[in-house]
Structures are given as C-alpha cells and as structure tokens.
Design a protein around this motif. Structure first.
Motif, PDB file in Angstrom:
ATOM      1  N   ALA A 267       0.775  -1.211   0.282  1.00 52.04           N
ATOM      2  CA  ALA A 267       0.150  -0.121  -0.042  1.00 52.04           C
ATOM      3  C   ALA A 267       0.907   1.269  -0.110  1.00 52.04           C
ATOM      4  O   ALA A 267       0.525   2.226  -0.783  1.00 52.04           O
ATOM      5  CB  ALA A 267      -0.900  -0.030   1.096  1.00 52.04           C
ATOM      6  N   GLY A 268       2.107   1.283   0.927  1.00 54.03           N
ATOM      7  CA  GLY A 268       2.844   2.398   0.869  1.00 54.03           C
ATOM      8  C   GLY A 268       4.061   2.009   1.674  1.00 54.03           C
ATOM      9  O   GLY A 268       4.084   1.063   2.346  1.00 54.03           O
ATOM     10  N   PHE A 277       3.506   5.439  -2.795  1.00 54.95           N
ATOM     11  CA  PHE A 277       2.437   4.375  -2.356  1.00 54.95           C
ATOM     12  C   PHE A 277       1.662   3.988  -3.665  1.00 54.95           C
ATOM     13  O   PHE A 277       1.904   4.500  -4.879  1.00 54.95           O
ATOM     14  CB  PHE A 277       1.215   5.343  -1.581  1.00 54.95           C
ATOM     15  N   TYR A 281      -4.769   3.856  -4.970  1.00 49.76           N
ATOM     16  CA  TYR A 281      -5.391   4.765  -3.960  1.00 49.76           C
ATOM     17  C   TYR A 281      -5.468   6.148  -4.505  1.00 49.76           C
ATOM     18  O   TYR A 281      -5.775   7.245  -3.819  1.00 49.76           O
ATOM     19  CB  TYR A 281      -4.579   4.835  -2.708  1.00 49.76           C
ATOM     20  N   TYR A 293      -7.401   7.153   1.061  1.00 50.51           N
ATOM     21  CA  TYR A 293      -5.849   7.050   1.373  1.00 50.51           C
ATOM     22  C   TYR A 293      -5.544   7.384   2.781  1.00 50.51           C
ATOM     23  O   TYR A 293      -4.376   7.552   3.124  1.00 50.51           O
ATOM     24  CB  TYR A 293      -5.074   7.813   0.258  1.00 50.51           C
ATOM     25  N   ILE A 296      -3.440   5.187   5.314  1.00 54.47           N
ATOM     26  CA  ILE A 296      -1.935   4.996   4.855  1.00 54.47           C
ATOM     27  C   ILE A 296      -1.205   6.425   4.883  1.00 54.47           C
ATOM     28  O   ILE A 296      -0.045   6.455   5.290  1.00 54.47           O
ATOM     29  CB  ILE A 296      -2.181   4.432   3.270  1.00 54.47           C
ATOM     30  N   HIS A 299      -0.422   6.675   8.437  1.00 48.78           N
ATOM     31  CA  HIS A 299       0.556   5.678   8.821  1.00 48.78           C
ATOM     32  C   HIS A 299       2.055   5.838   8.239  1.00 48.78           C
ATOM     33  O   HIS A 299       2.947   5.820   9.197  1.00 48.78           O
ATOM     34  CB  HIS A 299       0.128   4.283   8.274  1.00 48.78           C
ATOM     35  N   GLU A 300       2.297   6.205   6.872  1.00 48.50           N
ATOM     36  CA  GLU A 300       3.538   6.409   6.454  1.00 48.50           C
ATOM     37  C   GLU A 300       4.118   7.717   7.131  1.00 48.50           C
ATOM     38  O   GLU A 300       5.332   7.802   7.306  1.00 48.50           O
ATOM     39  CB  GLU A 300       3.474   6.399   5.013  1.00 48.50           C
TER      40      GLU A 300
END
Length: 691
Positions: A267-268, A277, A281, A293, A296, A299-300
């Motif tokens: 995902a990323g 990513f 998305y 998105y 993600i 999170h990233e």
C-alpha cells in the motif's frame, strides 16, 4: 581436496575481515546514478567517507550482483574481494583515521528497482521507482543492509528531461532543462538507514502545501489525475499538523513528499521524507466512501518519526515501527472522523486478534517472525493500553523523551520501556508480560477499555448480552442518537432479515446502512425491486457493483435496463463496476450484439500490464469464469506469472495451473506460448516441455 581448502580459507577470511558496526562509522555518501531503463540497468558511483573507531583488518559493503568498474581508497586503487553479495576492502585500518572510498559500478537489479511501462505502446506512462523494504537497497547501491549503519545520503540522478525525478531530501539543483539528460541533485541533512533511500522517475505534476510549522508538503499526481488530487490527498495538512502536535516532536526532515507509483508491491512505503504508495489509492470523491488513502497517509507519515528518526536495532523490535505507526494513524483518523470511528476500529481489530488467539494463533510482539496482524494491530493496542495505564500526560512526555533521546539512533523495546518507566514511575513488568511477551490476546481487558471510553460500545455490549432483546431494524433506525457503527453492529446481531424489514434500510439516508442492506439482498423479489433499483446509481461504487449483479441475477427480463443504467460507471481504481458490467454484457443474450466484440476486447484489454494488478486480476478471473480466456488475454496471463508482485504472481500461476488441467486450454496455451519470448515463458517452462 585442494579446491575445498582454498574455498574454506576464502570463506573464513571473508567472515573474519568484515567490520563490526561499532568499529567503523560511515558518515556521508555522495551517490550518482544514471538509470538505463531499456536495459533495466543502473550505472552509478558512490563516494563514502568513514571514520575508523577501532583497529580493523577490513571493511565491507553489501552489494547484490553488482559489477564494479572502479574501487579506490583515498584516491588510489585498493585490493578488494567481490562476491555476488558483497564488496570487501582488505587493509589494516587504524583507530582515528578518516578515509574516502570511491566506487563506480553497473548493475541490473533483480529487485528493488522497478522499470515500469518501458516496453509497452503507451506514451508517457514510463516509471522507475525503488522499494528498499528493510534491506534491499544493496541491489542498486553498494550500501548496508544492517539498519544500524546510518549515513547522510546525497543523491544525484541523471534522467531524461521528459520526466520528473523525486528522491529523499531537498532538490537543491537541476541542470539546464535544454539538456536531454539533466542532473537532479538532492541533499539530505541528517543520516538515515540505507533501506530508506529512494527515488522515483516518471511523468508527474504536484500540489504543494505548507504545514502550520512551515514544512513543505509535496503531493505528486499524474497529469491526467488533476481532478483526483483533492479526494486522494484529503486531510493531508490536517494529519500532518495533528501528528506534529500529538507526538510533541517537530517533523524531523527538510520536507515531505508523497508519490503514487504503478504496480507497487504494498500500500505504501515510508522512505525518509518521500512516501511512495500504490496508485490504486488515487481516487475520485465517490471512491472516498469505500476506499481512501487517509489511513495509509497517516501511517506512512508517522513512520517519519517511528522507524526513520528512531530505528529498530533488528526485527525483534519491529513493534517500535509498525505498532507505533498504526497507533498514530488511528489517532489521526480519530481527529478527522471522530471518536466513534476510532473506538469501533479498535473494536474490529480486537475481534480479529481475539479470533486468532482463540484458534491458538496468537503471537508475541517480540517474536521477529510474527505476522503483520500482530505487529500492526496488536502493536497499536499495546500502545492504547500503555497510555491508559500510565495516563496521557506521562505517555506523551515519555514518547517525546524517547524520540529526543534516541533520534538518529537504533533502539530496542527495552530502551522504550525504560524511558516510559522513568517518566511515569510505573513498573511495567506486568504490561510487558501481557502485551509484549504474551501470545494470548487479552480480550477482556480491551472490552473493559472500550466500554469505559465509548458510550456506543457500552450500549452494544449491554444489548448484545440482553437475552430479551426483540428490537427490529425499524427500532434501530429511528433512534437518531445511535452512532452509525452501533446501528450496523446491532443489525448484524439480528442475523437474517425478512425482506420487508430490509426495505427501510435500503432507503435510509445513511450510505453505510444502505450498503449493509445491499449486502443482505442477494435475491430480490418483485416487492423490493422498486426500492432496490435506485442503488444501481448510489454514491458507492461497491453498492453499484453489488446491486448490478444482484438485480441482473434476479430479473432476467430487465437485464438490458440494468446494464443501460450503469454503462457509464467505471467504479473504484480497480474498475470494479466496469469489469462486472463488461462481463454481464457479454453473457446477456441479445444485448447490443453489434458491439459485443468491442466489450470483449475491452475486457481483455484490462489484462494488460498498463493496468494495476488488481484490475488485471479481476479481468483474468471474469474471463476465466465465462470461459473466454484465450489469445491476448492468455498471453497476458502467461506474462503475469513472472510479475514482481508476489501476490499477483501467485494468483496468475494458480490460474494458469488450473487451465493446464484442461486439454483444450492446454493446447491453446501451447499455441499462444509460441508467440512469446523465453523470458515470458519462465514459469510456463516449469510446467510444459518446449522444443
């Protein structure tokens, strides 16, 4: 025997002479690369500066299948040992010395660097991007797989003037754009682990935002996706500002970039200052309801502190990366979507973790072989419960002290726990035993937490255990005070529904309620048809897809009507509605027979490499189900068995294997295979003998 002893001595020498991390410190690296995409090759050089902290007999770099054309130490050629995995410099290095190592090389990386779109007929979709994932940068740069060697990397990239180049750090210079291959120079001010070094080359535009603290946020997008920028990157600045405030430590890098790439493996990925990513998305506003998105994104970004600024010593301490990033992403979603969203999401993950635990599949957070479910979701829960135990004030102070103390260093779980114990004055022995070392998920403890902090979850647990509950769907819907998620969970408790009881759900104002009802209505009667048919055009592509199939299956006399109503809907980035529509149009008797061949060509076209693996996989599956997988579609399937994404590759291989069990299909495969290259047939050759 002589050869055996030579090999043994060589192996012992290589093992003995490798430097230890605490004896040699590589401090800076000036990297130059020129990708040769048509050859899938990287030409490069790197100049390392390092300091000798203790006497050592050699130094080494990880280098996978790299051909070296020059290896100089302090300006002079130096003896070295090259293997398929490393480069070793044999020499006595004395404590206190500083040296410069200059390397030039060529490599055709088998992984980590991906050349996308260079062998198709589409102009402008070419990309090159990297994915280090822990220890793989050494496939394109002689570097260090060990996360403990942190270096200040400056990256210079030579690329065709047609493309944008994105990499870690600040773009400090770009040479004259009239040159066919301009030079892009990127500067990093702080050291980082090699696996976080990254670059992307492709056809991009960008949106630039500024955080409240003045950090530049660059959101990249394909030129044709300008209308998707807002829904894709929705809440980005809010998430950034929230995390800086919540974590209590300023964003640690010069700027922040987000780059969608084609055929990404995950995902990323949180490369330092440059998240890459999956372009799956990149969405429109309708897609935002079903797939966005936001998580993600958060999170990233959280990884820029937890993983990038402070890095685990090894995989035993992986919780310090993924558990923390997951936890802070959930907090960011709480900020954006509200408390109920946060607590119900925790409830959902607790159920999944508990189910695994009850099946004997629970895992310790300190086990390096634990699953993503454990590291991410149980890891987030551990932080939720740690904060609950010591209080928000001490938790935030502990996090802040931990990041400040260990910034640009490597840490263990014990380092973090010690920091929290010092701030809070708590003995965390029991917490460690239950949440970190234990493999049984403590469901009762999480239930108590959820009931304490969420009124809607408290009501859910009360009603769930009420043996006299007789509420109907109408009872649930008419209570405007109930959170949507609580309504959905109460509806799930009911199990089956009389068809008439689903009607008020179908017409409900809440899109999530309508989605739930759509999922329950596999067979639709004439009575409900008029209520259900509007869902063909509802503001959810998942609902559109589901209702198109269910209505088409239930009313054969109106199939053309349903197809006509939905003919212009594409759907999510995976083209879920369009792919189903094409399949149903092909198997509906007498539906636009004049153009049915174009429907088939379009469906087969979605199996091509220019589309996302999720699109291709669905197209392959539909063609297989209607027994129409042949010709170009079959050729694309054979090629897909060698794809770099293991999930898609495995699907393609399993589908091809099933086709090979049918003699007619096997003959068709053999016929198609004659038109393909030896590289394309790499997997098929393991199944069939070719002359």
């Amino acid at each position: 025997m002589k050869n055996f002893f030579i090999l043994l001595i060589f192996c012992i020498t290589c093992f003995t002479y490798g430097q230890h991390q605490d004896k040699v410190d590589f401090t800076t690296a000036s990297v130059y690369i020129k990708p040769e995409p048509l050859k899938r090759q990287i030409k490069g050089s790197v100049v390392y500066h390092f300091e000798v902290k203790q006497n050592v007999d050699s130094i080494f770099l990880d280098a996978k299948n790299i051909t070296f054309t020059k290896v100089d130490l302090d300006g002079k050629p130096v003896n070295n040992i090259k293997t398929e995995k490393s480069l070793t410099i044999k020499r006595k290095f004395k404590k206190g010395q500083s040296h410069k190592l200059n390397i030039e090389y060529v490599t055709e990386p088998k992984q980590t660097v991906y050349f996308i779109g260079w062998d198709d007929e589409i102009e402008g979709n070419e990309q090159i991007w990297t994915q280090g994932q822990g220890k793989y940068t050494s496939h394109w740069l002689p570097s260090f797989d060990d996360m403990e060697e942190k270096i200040e990397f400056d990256l210079t990239i030579e690329a065709n003037t047609s493309y944008q180049v994105i990499a870690n750090g600040n773009l400090v210079m770009k040479s004259n754009e009239t040159e066919k291959f301009p030079i892009w120079v990127f500067d990093m001010e702080k050291p980082m682990s090699s696996y976080l070094l990254a670059f992307a080359i492709g056809n991009y535009n960008k949106q630039v935002l500024k955080s409240e603290s003045g950090v530049s946020i660059e959101n990249y997008f394909y030129p044709e996706d300008s209308l998707r920028v807002e829904p894709t990157y929705r809440y980005t600045k809010r998430i950034f500002d929230f995390l800086e405030t919540e974590i209590g430590v300023a964003y640690p890098w010069q700027n922040y970039k987000q780059v969608p790439v084609h055929d990404f493996l995950y995902a990323g990925m949180e490369n330092t200052s440059a998240t890459f990513f999956s372009d799956a998305y990149v969405i429109d506003s309708t897609s935002f309801i079903d797939r966005n998105y936001v998580n993600i994104n958060a999170h990233e970004l959280a990884h820029q502190w937890f993983g990038n600024l402070v890095t685990e010593k090894n995989s035993e301490h992986h919780w310090l990366h993924e558990g923390f990033a997951t936890y802070y992403a959930y907090l960011a979603e709480k900020e954006v979507f509200g408390d109920d969203y946060f607590y119900w999401k925790l409830f959902d993950t607790a159920r999944v973790l508990n189910e695994a635990s009850e099946k004997g599949k629970g895992q310790s957070l300190l086990d390096p072989k634990s699953s993503s479910l454990t590291f991410y979701e149980k890891g987030a829960w551990a932080l939720v419960m740690l904060k609950e135990k010591i209080g928000e004030v001490d938790f935030k102070l502990g996090i802040k002290n931990y990041l400040n103390k260990y910034q640009l260093k490597n840490v263990t779980v014990a380092d973090f726990i010690t920091e929290i114990e010092e701030v809070s004055g708590e003995n965390l022995k029991h917490f460690k035993e239950v949440w970190l070392e234990g493999d049984v998920f403590p469901m009762e403890e999480t239930k108590d937490y959820l009931m304490k902090n969420s009124s809607s979850l408290r009501m859910y647990y009360v009603l769930k255990h009420d043996d006299k509950k007789t509420f109907t769907s109408s009872d649930i819907l008419k209570d405007s005070e109930l959170a949507t998620q609580l309504k959905l969970e109460l509806l799930k408790l009911k199990g089956s529904f009389p068809e008439l009881e689903l009607s008020p759900l179908i017409t409900n104002d809440d899109i999530k309620i309508r989605q739930f009802a759509a999922q329950k209505m596999s067979e639709i009667s004439e009575i409900s048809k008029e209520f259900v048919e509007p869902l063909l055009l509802d503001d959810s592509y998942m609902t559109n897809e589901l209702m198109l199939y269910n209505l088409w299956s239930s009313f054969d006399y109106d199939r053309s009507v349903f197809l006509n109503k939905t003919k212009d809907i594409i759907g999510l980035p995976n083209k879920n509605v369009r792919l189903l529509w094409l399949t149903l149009a092909l198997v509906t008797p007498d539906y636009n027979p004049v153009v049915s061949s174009s429907y088939y060509d379009e469906l087969v076209g979605y199996t091509r490499p220019i589309f996302n693996p999720e699109v291709r996989q669905t197209a392959f599956q539909y063609l297989f189900e209607i027994k129409a997988l042949k010709g170009d579609g079959l050729a694309n399937l054979i090629k897909a068995t060698n794809h770099h994404s293991w999930q898609f590759r495995n699907f393609s291989r399993q589908l091809l294997d099933s086709l090979l069990n049918d003699e007619a299909q096997k003959k068709e495969i053999e016929k198609v295979a004659k038109q393909l290259s030896s590289t394309d047939l790499r997997y098929l050759k393991t199944k069939l003998n070719f002359k």
